[in-house]
Every structure is written in C-alpha cells, then in structure tokens.
Scaffold this motif. Structure first.
Motif, PDB file in Angstrom:
ATOM      1  N   ARG A   1      46.627  43.682  44.548  1.00 34.22           N
ATOM      2  CA  ARG A   1      45.668  42.659  45.109  1.00 34.22           C
ATOM      3  C   ARG A   1      46.264  41.215  44.791  1.00 34.22           C
ATOM      4  O   ARG A   1      46.195  40.252  45.574  1.00 34.22           O
ATOM      5  N   ARG A   2      46.782  41.140  43.887  1.00 31.69           N
ATOM      6  CA  ARG A   2      47.340  39.928  43.281  1.00 31.69           C
ATOM      7  C   ARG A   2      48.729  39.625  43.863  1.00 31.69           C
ATOM      8  O   ARG A   2      49.442  40.535  44.088  1.00 31.69           O
TER       9      ARG A   2
ATOM     10  N   GLU B   1      44.927  48.703  36.690  1.00 29.52           N
ATOM     11  CA  GLU B   1      45.633  47.823  36.683  1.00 29.52           C
ATOM     12  C   GLU B   1      46.684  47.634  37.914  1.00 29.52           C
ATOM     13  O   GLU B   1      47.154  46.675  38.275  1.00 29.52           O
TER      14      GLU B   1
ATOM     15  N   GLN C   1      45.111  45.907  40.646  1.00 31.90           N
ATOM     16  CA  GLN C   1      44.900  44.639  40.300  1.00 31.90           C
ATOM     17  C   GLN C   1      46.068  44.008  40.822  1.00 31.90           C
ATOM     18  O   GLN C   1      46.212  42.892  41.267  1.00 31.90           O
TER      19      GLN C   1
END
Length: 142
Positions: A44-45, A38, A41
C-alpha cells in the motif's frame, strides 16, 4: 549460591505433547499473519523515493516571468472587456429576449463548389488580416 542461580532461571513447566503442538502452531500462525500484514502495508505504501531536487529560481527569472504574465493578463482583460461591451451593445439592440452568444464571424465558400465549406471564427482576436479589413483579395487574375 546454587539456589540463587536456580531462582534466576525461568522455571520450565512440563506440558502435554498436544498442548506443545497447539502452542507451536498458534505461534507459527501469528508470525504468518504478521508477515502478511507487513507485506500488505509495504504494497500500500509507495516506495520511498528521493525527492526531486527543486529548481531554485533566480530573481531575474522571476521578474522575467512576471513581465510575461502581466502582458498575457492585460491582453486577456482587454479581450474580456471588449467582449462584455459587445454583449451589452447587442443586448441593447436586440432586447432582453435575444440569446447572449459571443460574436462570431463566418466565411462561406460558394455552395456550387464541390469543396464548399464554412470557416467560423468565434474569437475575433484570432481572425486573419483579410477578415479584419472586411475585404477579400479574391483569387489571383488569370
């Protein structure tokens, strides 16, 4: 009634201590991996940002922009047509083996001067008025 209540509860099974420890360690490892995934992620976002409010153009602004663009485009087209005409005439004069270069105008200062320099105008539309007339006023009289 007591039997029905006992049947509704899940049966707890007894396990060996080593099995309980391994199960607990495996559960902790799964939770840690999920948290790492998580976090990766989220990294990266891109962060959620509010979209910039776009300016709404009025019709008058758009028409003004159209007129400006039309003038710029017409000037550019005339310059390109003139350049093509010059290239065709130069190609006709010099034959097909001549290099096809854009017309340039060069002004050279006196080579004897310590400040000798050459000024080249590759775009003749940007040439100063003295060069367009073909004469140079020269230095002021003493």
């Amino acid at each position: 009634a007591a039997a029905a209540a006992a049947a509704a509860l899940p049966l707890e099974r007894s396990m060996r201590t080593s099995t309980q420890r391994k199960s607990r360690d495996a559960l902790e490892q799964r939770q840690l991996k999920r948290q790492e995934a998580e976090a990766a992620q989220r990294a990266r976002r891109p962060p959620a940002t509010r979209a910039a409010k776009q300016q709404r153009f009025r019709q008058m602004d758009l028409l003004r922009e159209c007129v400006d663009t039309e003038l710029e485009n017409a000037k550019w087209l005339l310059g390109m047509q003139r350049l093509q005409k010059e290239q065709r005439s130069e190609a006709h004069l010099h034959g097909p083996a001549a290099p096809r270069a854009a017309r340039t105008v060069r002004y050279k200062s006196s080579a004897a001067s310590p400040f000798a320099c050459t000024v080249t105008f590759s775009d003749t539309d940007a040439m100063p008025a003295e060069g367009a007339r073909g004469t140079h006023a020269g230095p002021p009289p003493r």
